[in-house]
Design an enzyme around this catalytic site. Structure first.
Site, PDB file in Angstrom:
ATOM      1  CD  GLU A  84      32.610 -60.737  56.309  1.00 43.82           C
ATOM      2  OE1 GLU A  84      32.858 -61.809  55.724  1.00 43.82           O
ATOM      3  OE2 GLU A  84      31.685 -60.621  57.148  1.00 43.82           O
ATOM      4  CB  SER A  91     -13.862 -23.401  22.205  1.00 35.46           C
ATOM      5  OG  SER A  91     -15.227 -23.561  21.864  1.00 35.46           O
TER       6      SER A  91
END
Length: 830
Positions: free
Chosen positions: A90, A488
């Site tokens: 770049e 239960s």
């Protein structure tokens, strides 16, 4: 000569005027475009959207959440190779120029003039600084106005910030394709590596992407991507940043990428990860979750999670297969390329080692199957076509679930499958667990579902969670979102209320038929024990809990009072409000597995309140802790001057005592009896101290087990999402308890057999196991050690709750006379 001098003077004056006009024009132009430039000083406090990362307790990555997949790396953490690759691609003169590359700009202007009228996009000449100005402060508009503003901003940025700061902003902001922003995220997305692990070839490819990420796709545009990568490699070599040998090697490497899943990264942890995501979303909102860069350390134990997932799914599969084969999941035309057609069928992705397959041809003895091919990163179906064999051994379980041959074992593969059937299979194994090479077993995902939670009882940390058979099939988390009747398994809370208010494990209650007038036209309720018609007369509370006797629990609830039981249920967090109906003492209300496991944790830890949590700690993007679950005070933990023989730190636990510690032990001891001789005896195989309680709801729609060792609490329910009968004898002891047994055997395999801690003050007295009264010298094997609080002791005779004299007082019964209440031959009462 004089004329020449005058002419030269005129030219000089004219030139000066032109120059001044030019300077004025340029100054005016700069002033004009500088008027509305963005405030570049905001870059100093820039906080980009950063993904939130969720980790298990051991640091393994559990999930990532983001709108822009980005991890922010300071420039000091970026390897020199990666920096050089981006500079080569770049802006090789980045560290020399002042923000603008004038030679590059000249080249761009020449090309622009040459291409004028060709509709080609102008070639850029932007430095990295200009790209920072554009990406952070401007738009992508293609115009001279934007370029002028970009150049002006670049020069101002260069005067304000260091080169390293500018490069840091650039490397963390750029978009690099596949949803990845910044080099750290791109390194993970493309190669499943940190930036420090990238090779020259991989770093060069990432550096090639900013120009055109979509045009350099590693699959769709592989040749162009490799060409651009090699260009970056050449620039690295040209600038002297890599050696010739490194460049040659990098050019020869294939462009191999590894797709990365952004959801649950730990197999079997998908339900847990999604629950954490919802928790963070509720705490901090969407923006903080997806952009805040949070680091979340969860409580998940990956090893226990895999154990929980394995045992839970195996339990569901075993239950489902007994009920028979329901048929293929789909049907496709196998003419032509069957792989492409099969690839379009949605397969569950989280049930490995199961594979989706299609039957290619079938005979009585076997079926040839073809497996669903995978896809490339770009979505194209892979060309590889793999096949396998399904023999009679692999389908023998598949008895038809309906039809005239329902329940009959197949004698031929062709009775089960046909060409074109889409099915699930996994490798066929021998009895010793070894895999039969090339052969597979037929599978079907179960209709029945359920959930499991494993928790640390001392802290409430959720160690493992299974919210269903497959997260890919259903994201509904049955561990936290499914409200079911616990049956239960709720009874220990009823008994706790009693024990905290004067009752003992040796208190006797009559087990006999009972009728309750519900009032207001609701009719008469006649609760029954699970084994209809079988009653045991006067029984101790220990034996009643061990046998899960409903009529005893109802009589106890009558005697204690439902308002008090409702207060305990709320205190334990099982229900927010419990209606004052006796049926709720038998677990008729609806709650979640998570709530039940949290409640049982308070039995296991001596009655201290715990709050369930999936998160240990949350840190913001700067490493500051913004949440932690452990709120205990640590006195002496701050030692700024180091160790100087001071007293060791002390943890101060100010959590509420929800239940008396002695009551908690009494209930725990009674639930050990449930495992040793009651409805959960299958857990004796674990070989470690285990306490727990089973639960079965009306019409056998849900089967529960909640139990614990001193180290871990586990809760399970099994049931259909749309509740319906599970089948005859489908009880908590038959369905849920065996799954808990398998899990506990794995989870506690390396743990010593530590008994439950007896709290100070408890008296262990030998009593008759049946009557609960103090044992005599000749009672022998009928005796047990029972836990009594100070001020209580085994009775010499007892009052039977549920049997009263003419004045309504409980009758006093001696061991010699208690059988007079029994109906001969049945064990029932008159």
């Amino acid at each position: 000569m004089r004329l020449l001098v005058r002419f030269m003077g005129f030219l000089f004056a004219a030139g000066t005027v032109v120059f001044l006009v030019g300077v004025a024009a340029a100054a005016g132009l700069i002033w004009h475009y500088s008027k509305d430039l963005p405030d570049y000083s905001q870059l100093q406090d820039y906080e980009p959207p950063v993904m939130t990362r969720v980790h298990a307790a051991d640091g393994a990555l559990l999930g990532e959440y983001s709108k822009e997949r980005r991890l922010y790396l300071p420039i000091q953490a970026v390897p020199k190779l990666v920096i050089n690759a981006f500079l080569a691609a770049e802006d090789k003169n980045f560290y020399e120029h002042g923000g603008l590359d004038y030679s590059g700009m000249a080249r761009a202007m020449v090309l622009y003039a040459q291409n004028l009228g060709s509709n080609r996009r102008p070639q850029g000449a932007s430095t990295i600084t200009q790209q920072v100005a554009k990406n952070f402060l401007l738009t992508n508009e293609v115009s001279f106005t934007r370029k002028i503003k970009e150049a002006l901003l670049a020069m101002r940025i260069e005067r304000t910030y260091s080169k390293d700061k500018i490069l840091e902003l650039y490397l963390n902001e750029i978009y690099l394709g596949l949803g990845a922003y910044g080099i750290a995220a791109a390194s993970l997305v493309y190669f499943d590596k940190s930036v420090n692990e990238l090779t020259v070839s991989e770093a060069a490819y990432l550096a090639a992407l900013p120009k055109a990420p979509s045009s350099l796709h590693p699959i769709k545009n592989r040749d162009r991507a490799i060409e651009r990568r090699n260009y970056v490699v050449d620039r690295l070599l040209e600038n002297g940043w890599i050696k010739q040998a490194d460049a040659d090697k990098a050019r020869k490497e294939t462009l191999s990428v590894t797709g990365r899943n952004s959801s649950g990264h730990i197999f079997a942890g998908e339900y847990f990860a999604e629950e954490v995501r919802r928790d963070i979303l509720e705490r901090y909102g969407e923006k903080k979750l997806y952009e805040g860069g949070l680091s979340v350390r969860t409580t998940l134990d990956p090893k226990l999670q895999v154990m929980a997932r394995k045992t839970m799914t195996n339990g569901l599969i075993n239950f489902d297969e007994v009920r028979g084969w329901r048929g293929a999941t789909n049907k496709i035309d196998i003419s032509g390329d069957w792989g492409v057609k099969l690839a379009e069928v949605k397969a569950l992705s989280d049930i490995a080692p199961w594979k989706l397959a299609v039957v290619l041809d079938v005979s009585d003895q076997s079926a040839r199957i073809g497996f669903q091919p995978g896809r490339e990163l770009g979505g194209a179906v892979l060309k590889d076509r793999q096949t396998g064999l399904l023999t009679l051994d692999g389908v023998r379980w598949a008895k038809p679930a309906a039809g005239p041959t329902k329940g009959k074992t197949p004698t031929a593969v062709s009775q089960v499958l046909a060409a074109g059937d889409v099915i699930y299979v996994d490798p066929l194994t021998n009895k010793d667990g070894s895999v039969v090479e090339g052969q597979f077993r037929l599978r079907q995902y179960p209709e029945v579902s359920g959930a499991m939670v494993a928790m640390d009882p001392l802290t409430g940390r959720v160690l493992a969670m299974v919210g269903g058979f497959s997260f890919d099939q259903s994201q509904f988390n049955r561990a936290t979102q499914a409200y079911r009747q616990p049956g239960s398994s709720f009874k220990p809370l009823v008994y706790s209320a009693a024990m905290d208010n004067g009752y003992t494990p040796s208190t006797v209650v009559v087990d006999a038929p009972i009728e309750i007038d519900q009032g207001q036209g609701a009719g008469v309720w006649r609760p029954e024990n699970y084994s209809t018609g079988k009653y045991f007369g006067p029984v101790t509370l220990r034996n009643a809990l061990m046998r899960s006797l409903n009529t005893v629990t109802v009589r106890l609830a009558q005697d204690v009072g439902m308002p008090l039981i409702g207060e305990y249920a709320k205190r334990f967090g099982v229900y927010d409000e419990l209606p004052n109906y006796l049926s709720y003492a038998l677990g008729a209300g609806e709650t979640t597995v998570m709530r039940m496991v949290t409640a049982y944790s308070m039995f296991a830890n001596g009655g201290r309140r715990v709050k369930s949590t999936l998160i240990d700690r949350i840190q913001d993007r700067y490493g500051h802790t913004i949440f932690k679950h452990d709120q205990r005070e640590c006195r002496g933990c701050d030692a700024p001057e180091g160790w100087k023989n001071q007293a060791e730190p002390q943890l101060v636990d100010r959590r509420e005592q929800v239940l008396d510690a002695m009551t908690a032990y009494q209930i725990t001891s009674m639930m050990e009896g449930v495992v040793q001789g009651g409805t959960a005896t299958v857990l004796r195989e674990v070989g470690k101290p285990i306490a727990g309680k089973t639960g079965t709801t009306n019409d056998e729609k849900d089967a529960w087990f909640i139990g614990f060792s001193p180290d871990v609490v586990v809760g399970i329910y099994v049931g259909y999402d749309k509740p319906r009968n599970l089948g005859n004898k489908a009880t908590g002891g038959a369905l849920a308890a065996p799954i808990a047994k398998d899990f506990m055997k794995l989870a506690l395999a390396d743990k010593p057999a530590v008994p439950f801690r007896v709290p100070a003050g408890i008296k262990l007295i030998r009593v008759d196991a049946k009557s609960g009264m103090r044992a005599g010298p000749g009672d022998g094997g009928r005796t047990i050690l029972e836990a009594f609080k100070p001020g209580t002791a085994p009775p010499d005779n007892y009052s039977v709750i549920g049997v009263a004299d003419a004045d309504g007082r409980s009758l006093s019964v001696s061991p010699e006379t208690d059988r007079s209440f029994m109906r001969p031959g049945t064990g029932g009462l008159y």
